[in-house]
Design an enzyme around this catalytic site. Structure first.
Site, mmCIF file in Angstrom:
data_model
loop_
_atom_site.group_PDB
_atom_site.id
_atom_site.type_symbol
_atom_site.label_atom_id
_atom_site.label_comp_id
_atom_site.label_asym_id
_atom_site.label_seq_id
_atom_site.Cartn_x
_atom_site.Cartn_y
_atom_site.Cartn_z
ATOM 1 N N THR A 23 1.068 -0.943 -0.021
ATOM 2 C CA THR A 23 0.164 0.196 -0.037
ATOM 3 C C THR A 23 0.759 1.368 -0.291
ATOM 4 O O THR A 23 1.861 1.194 0.391
ATOM 5 C CB THR A 23 -1.126 -0.117 1.541
ATOM 6 O OG1 THR A 23 -1.933 1.031 1.636
ATOM 7 C CG2 THR A 23 -0.008 -0.230 2.745
ATOM 8 N N TYR A 43 -1.809 -0.086 9.961
ATOM 9 C CA TYR A 43 -2.275 -0.341 8.430
ATOM 10 C C TYR A 43 -0.570 -0.521 7.966
ATOM 11 O O TYR A 43 -0.313 -1.749 6.936
ATOM 12 C CB TYR A 43 -3.111 -0.116 7.943
ATOM 13 C CG TYR A 43 -3.375 -0.837 6.654
ATOM 14 C CD1 TYR A 43 -3.443 -1.851 6.246
ATOM 15 C CD2 TYR A 43 -3.857 0.236 5.446
ATOM 16 C CE1 TYR A 43 -3.727 -2.216 4.958
ATOM 17 C CE2 TYR A 43 -3.327 -0.134 4.253
ATOM 18 C CZ TYR A 43 -3.160 -1.422 4.070
ATOM 19 O OH TYR A 43 -3.854 -1.803 2.571
#
Ligand code: UDP
Length: 328
Positions: free
Chosen positions: A118, A142
């Site tokens: 990501t 995350y």
């Protein structure tokens, strides 16, 4: 016989689209999913193995039964906001799950691994265009967990010859243009589906998380990429590995940034309806601006993000959101 690819998270939004792209490219996608957030109905292009990445024996069984030539790893917890409230959950599930999977792949003699990472691994970088060489300083759990998995892959690549392609996604949006698949998280937290739910009257309004950021209109800027383009890059990355190409990281974005307000404007143009909007506070963990310089995937993989105009993504998401079997 067609080659099999183990697709973790194959019942989820991106994983299910990847299974379709793999099937179209001549592979058999074997979806491995615990169905905690995915949908069995979205597994339409190959077998579904119901299993959990925290259960190493279940992964070993799937490997032994299906003998995949490669792994595509999508299964993960992926919500920035929740990761800030419950970091232990994110570190445990994402990092331990990936470690089990990587060790199982090595034990099964698999040498090709495609990983969904990501842009959240870059953190907040003052609005610069992000290249694959931009230093990674995640600002939420995350992004931290995904960056740790990238490090893990590097070490297993060196020690065990596990060749890997890392894709750092920007904001994935849209739905299958043929209407087979779409985005449906539970709970939904992403901007475009929430906005379209508000447009359709399924939610009272969209809350804009902060309008006092140092951007052109005060709202956060993101780079949106069509899910169909994104998964096509995965097929290209898989071919690179199966053809003997070495490990490499690629950003996947359109290269264009849009503010939350600009996304709302585009929705008006596509749907011809107003978006009911409420101003809310900033969301913890949000970077001001995340925009990719995606030239590496274009140049080295021959990737063409042809569906990734903002209007096209919203139009495909809107078509999906209006389907009768759409679940909230
Ligand atoms: N956002 C918002 N309201 C929402 C959901 C998201 O204003 O209900 C904003 C969010 O703050 C971010 C952008 O929309 O700036 C994209 O958020 P999303 O959760 O879709 O993806 P993320 O960038 O967190 O991966």
């Amino acid at each position: 016989m067609a080659q099999r690819v183990l697709v973790t998270g194959g019942a989820g939004y991106i994983g299910s689209h990847a299974c379709k792209a793999l099937a179209r490219a001549g592979y058999v996608p074997v979806a491995f999913d615990n169905l905690s957030t995915g949908w069995a109905e979205a597994v339409k292009f190959g077998p579904l193995v119901r299993g959990d990445l925290l259960d190493r024996a279940a992964i070993d069984r799937a490997m032994a039964e299906h003998r995949p030539v490669a792994v595509m790893h999508f299964a993960a917890l992926s919500l920035v906001g929740v990761s800030m409230q419950d970091p232990g959950l994110y570190w445990r599930v994402n990092v331990t799950g990936a470690l089990n999977l990587i060790e199982a792949a090595c034990a099964a003699g698999i040498g090709s691994f495609v990983f969904s990472s990501t842009c959240a691994t870059y953190g907040d970088q003052d609005g610069v265009l992000l290249t694959e060489e931009t230093p990674q300083h995640p600002i939420n759990a995350y992004g931290g967990s995904k960056r740790a998995i990238e490090d893990m892959l590097r070490d297993f690549g060196a020690a065990r010859g596990l060749n890997h392609v890392i894709f750092r996604y920007f904001n994935v949006a849209g739905a299958d243009p043929e209407g087979d698949l779409g985005e449906q998280h539970r709970p939904e937290t992403h901007l475009i589906p929430l906005m379209l739910d508000a447009v359709a009257g399924r939610r009272p309004a969209l809350t804009v998380f902060g309008d006092d950021y140092p951007t052109r209109d005060g709202t956060c800027i993101r780079d949106y990429v069509h899910v169909t383009d994104l998964v096509q890059a995965h097929v290209l990355g898989l071919r690179r590995l199966l053809d003997g190409g070495g490990s490499r990281a690629f950003n996947l974005g359109s290269g264009q940034g849009f503010s939350v307000r600009e996304v709302i404007e585009a929705s008006r143009a596509v749907t011809n309806r107003e978006v009911p909007v409420i101003r809310g506070p900033r969301r913890a963990g949000d970077a001001v601006s995340l925009v990719s310089a995606s030239t590496r995937a274009v140049q080295e993989l021959g990737w063409t993000p042809e569906h990734s105009s903002l209007r096209r993504m919203i139009a495909d998401a809107w078509a999906w959101a209006q389907k009768p079997d759409y679940r909230q």
